[in-house]
Each structure stands twice: as C-alpha cells, then as structure tokens.
Scaffold this motif. Structure first.
Motif, PDB file in Angstrom:
ATOM      1  N   THR A 142     -12.035  -1.243   5.339  1.00 58.52           N
ATOM      2  CA  THR A 142     -12.238  -2.494   6.066  1.00 58.52           C
ATOM      3  C   THR A 142     -10.952  -3.320   6.083  1.00 58.52           C
ATOM      4  N   ASN A 143     -11.008  -4.434   6.796  1.00 55.15           N
ATOM      5  CA  ASN A 143      -9.886  -5.374   6.831  1.00 55.15           C
ATOM      6  C   ASN A 143     -10.019  -6.459   5.763  1.00 55.15           C
ATOM      7  N   ASP A 144     -10.885  -6.230   4.773  1.00 55.09           N
ATOM      8  CA  ASP A 144     -11.024  -7.209   3.689  1.00 55.09           C
ATOM      9  C   ASP A 144      -9.748  -7.227   2.861  1.00 55.09           C
ATOM     10  N   ASP A 145      -9.449  -8.392   2.295  1.00 58.47           N
ATOM     11  CA  ASP A 145      -8.223  -8.541   1.493  1.00 58.47           C
ATOM     12  C   ASP A 145      -8.068  -7.445   0.446  1.00 58.47           C
ATOM     13  N   ASP A 146      -9.184  -7.094  -0.215  1.00 58.90           N
ATOM     14  CA  ASP A 146      -9.034  -6.139  -1.315  1.00 58.90           C
ATOM     15  C   ASP A 146      -8.811  -4.705  -0.843  1.00 58.90           C
ATOM     16  N   ASN A 147      -8.864  -4.495   0.480  1.00 57.74           N
ATOM     17  CA  ASN A 147      -8.508  -3.158   1.000  1.00 57.74           C
ATOM     18  C   ASN A 147      -7.120  -3.176   1.653  1.00 57.74           C
ATOM     19  N   LEU A 148      -6.437  -4.315   1.554  1.00 56.05           N
ATOM     20  CA  LEU A 148      -5.137  -4.432   2.214  1.00 56.05           C
ATOM     21  C   LEU A 148      -4.015  -4.524   1.192  1.00 56.05           C
ATOM     22  N   ARG A 149      -2.851  -4.006   1.577  1.00 54.64           N
ATOM     23  CA  ARG A 149      -1.677  -4.108   0.726  1.00 54.64           C
ATOM     24  C   ARG A 149      -0.432  -4.033   1.610  1.00 54.64           C
ATOM     25  N   THR A 150       0.714  -4.361   1.055  1.00 54.25           N
ATOM     26  CA  THR A 150       1.956  -4.278   1.811  1.00 54.25           C
ATOM     27  C   THR A 150       2.480  -2.846   1.757  1.00 54.25           C
ATOM     28  N   GLU A 151       2.915  -2.354   2.906  1.00 52.58           N
ATOM     29  CA  GLU A 151       3.509  -1.016   2.996  1.00 52.58           C
ATOM     30  C   GLU A 151       4.702  -1.120   3.940  1.00 52.58           C
ATOM     31  N   CYS A 152       5.788  -0.419   3.624  1.00 56.56           N
ATOM     32  CA  CYS A 152       6.933  -0.453   4.525  1.00 56.56           C
ATOM     33  C   CYS A 152       6.618   0.429   5.731  1.00 56.56           C
ATOM     34  N   GLN A 153       7.445   0.307   6.771  1.00 56.04           N
ATOM     35  CA  GLN A 153       7.151   1.060   8.001  1.00 56.04           C
ATOM     36  C   GLN A 153       7.189   2.558   7.773  1.00 56.04           C
ATOM     37  N   ARG A 154       7.836   2.981   6.665  1.00 55.40           N
ATOM     38  CA  ARG A 154       7.954   4.402   6.421  1.00 55.40           C
ATOM     39  C   ARG A 154       6.760   4.951   5.637  1.00 55.40           C
TER      40      ARG A 154
END
Ligand SMILES: [Zn+2]
Length: 224
Positions: A132-144
């Motif tokens: 989902t798009n919930d905060d706890d399923n999101l993290r920062t990732e570089c374009q690579r």
C-alpha cells in the motif's frame, strides 16, 4: 516504441544480445531506459542472472506486455507517485538516504563517479504484490535501487566479485562493512559524521576548526 517493436519482433522465446538492441535503437542510453520502462507494462525479459542458460550479454523474451508499438495504451497507474507532504515526510524520516544501498541524495555513487543519486519513494512491499501507499510501507530509495526502476540491462556484480572486493579490505573496513550488512544499510562513518557536523558550522567557525586541524596534520607529518 522502438524498443517494444524490437523486442516483440523476437517473439516469446526469442533471444537477442545487448549489441543487437543497441543497433536496433539508435540512442543507446535511451535503449537502456526504454527497455526498463517496459517492465511495469507487463513485459518479461530475462537476463543471464535469472536464467543460467543465457550468456552474459543475452536476453530472452518471456512475455510480451502492452504493445505500445502498436498503439496499445499502457495501464493507467503503472507507477504510483508519492507527492507533497507525504513525500517530504518520508524523505525526512530517512534523512534523504537510500534504504537499500545507503547513498545520500545528491551524493555520487561510489562505483559510478559523476552519477549523482536522486531519492525516490519506494514501496517496501511492491504495489504489484499488494503493498500500500501507507507510510509504514514506504521508504527512500535511490533511482538505482528503486524496485520499479532497477536497470535490467546493467549486469549486477556476482557474489564472488563482492566477496573478493570485501576480502581485500582492511580488518577495520571489514568490521565497518559487517556492521552495515547487519544494519541493512550504510551508516556514515565516524569521519563522515564529523564532516557533517563541521558543515553545519558558520563560515567563521569552519575556518577556525580547519586551521586547528591543519596544525595537527602538519605536526603528524613531521613526526612521521
Ligand atoms: Zn540505492
């Protein structure tokens, strides 16, 4: 379109080499990117990493996705962009650091000097696997590292290569590496942390610290 047309011309079960792809599509850098763009549209193209029967430069067409080359419209939400306050919140929570490889936004990739990291918001559990798009399923990732943009035309290193490189480091470096592996991400070294602190000083304070350190460096050189 050109890449889709080229891959489709090989048909399911067809093989092609990187060179053939580059010859079929005039702009090489675009060819790379376009082939990557096909993935979220259902195209499945194997390389030798996932298929041991392929040569290192070979690709196998497993499935044709949306035929953009024939004018088929790509699915509407191929990629859910996270924007606005949510995006900023996630970036801040992770300090603008890729949670996969540890590169910081704006920093050059250690193995690709001149190529700077751009942070994207990625899904821990990918959307196509129910994430989902919930905060706890999101993290920062570089374009690579972003799961949706991983470049399948650039061959990842082998475990053997990585182990060989790691084995050549000093014991101190190995300890650091091991710590990063355990943490699952690269944390700034003590030296980098001091530099970060120094960067936050005023211009005047920075000069003061720099001059004092210069003295220590010179003394160190003399006693060597
Ligand atoms: Zn990364």
């Amino acid at each position: 379109m050109k890449v889709a047309e080229f891959v489709a011309s090989k048909g399911v079960g067809g093989k092609f080499s990187k060179l053939e792809l580059f010859e079929a599509v005039p702009d090489v850098s675009q060819a790379d990117r376009r082939m990557r763009d096909l993935r979220p549209m259902g195209w499945k193209i194997d390389n030798y990493k996932v298929n041991p029967n392929l040569k290192p430069d070979e690709y196998l067409v497993r499935e044709l996705g949306t035929r953009v080359d024939l004018g088929e419209a790509p699915p509407k939400t191929v990629r859910k962009n996270i924007t606005g306050p949510k995006r900023r919140r996630i970036l801040e929570r992770y300090g603008h650091i890729c949670q996969v490889c540890g590169v910081r936004a704006g920093e050059e990739f250690p193995d690709a000097p001149g190529r700077k990291a751009v942070m994207t918001i990625g899904h821990i559990i990918p959307v196509n696997r129910g994430g989902t798009n919930d905060d706890d399923n999101l993290r920062t990732e570089c374009q690579r590292c972003g799961d949706e943009s991983r470049d399948i035309t650039v061959d990842p290193p082998t475990a053997q290569q990585v182990l060989a490189h790691a084995s050549h480091r000093s014991l101190k470096d190995k300890r650091t590496l091991y710590g990063w592996m355990q943490a699952g991400r690269r944390t700034p070294s003590d030296t980098e942390a001091v530099f970060q602190e120094w960067s936050r000083l005023s211009q005047e304070e920075r000069m003061k610290v720099m001059a004092a350190l210069a003295e220590q460096v010179i003394k160190g050189l003399e006693s060597d």
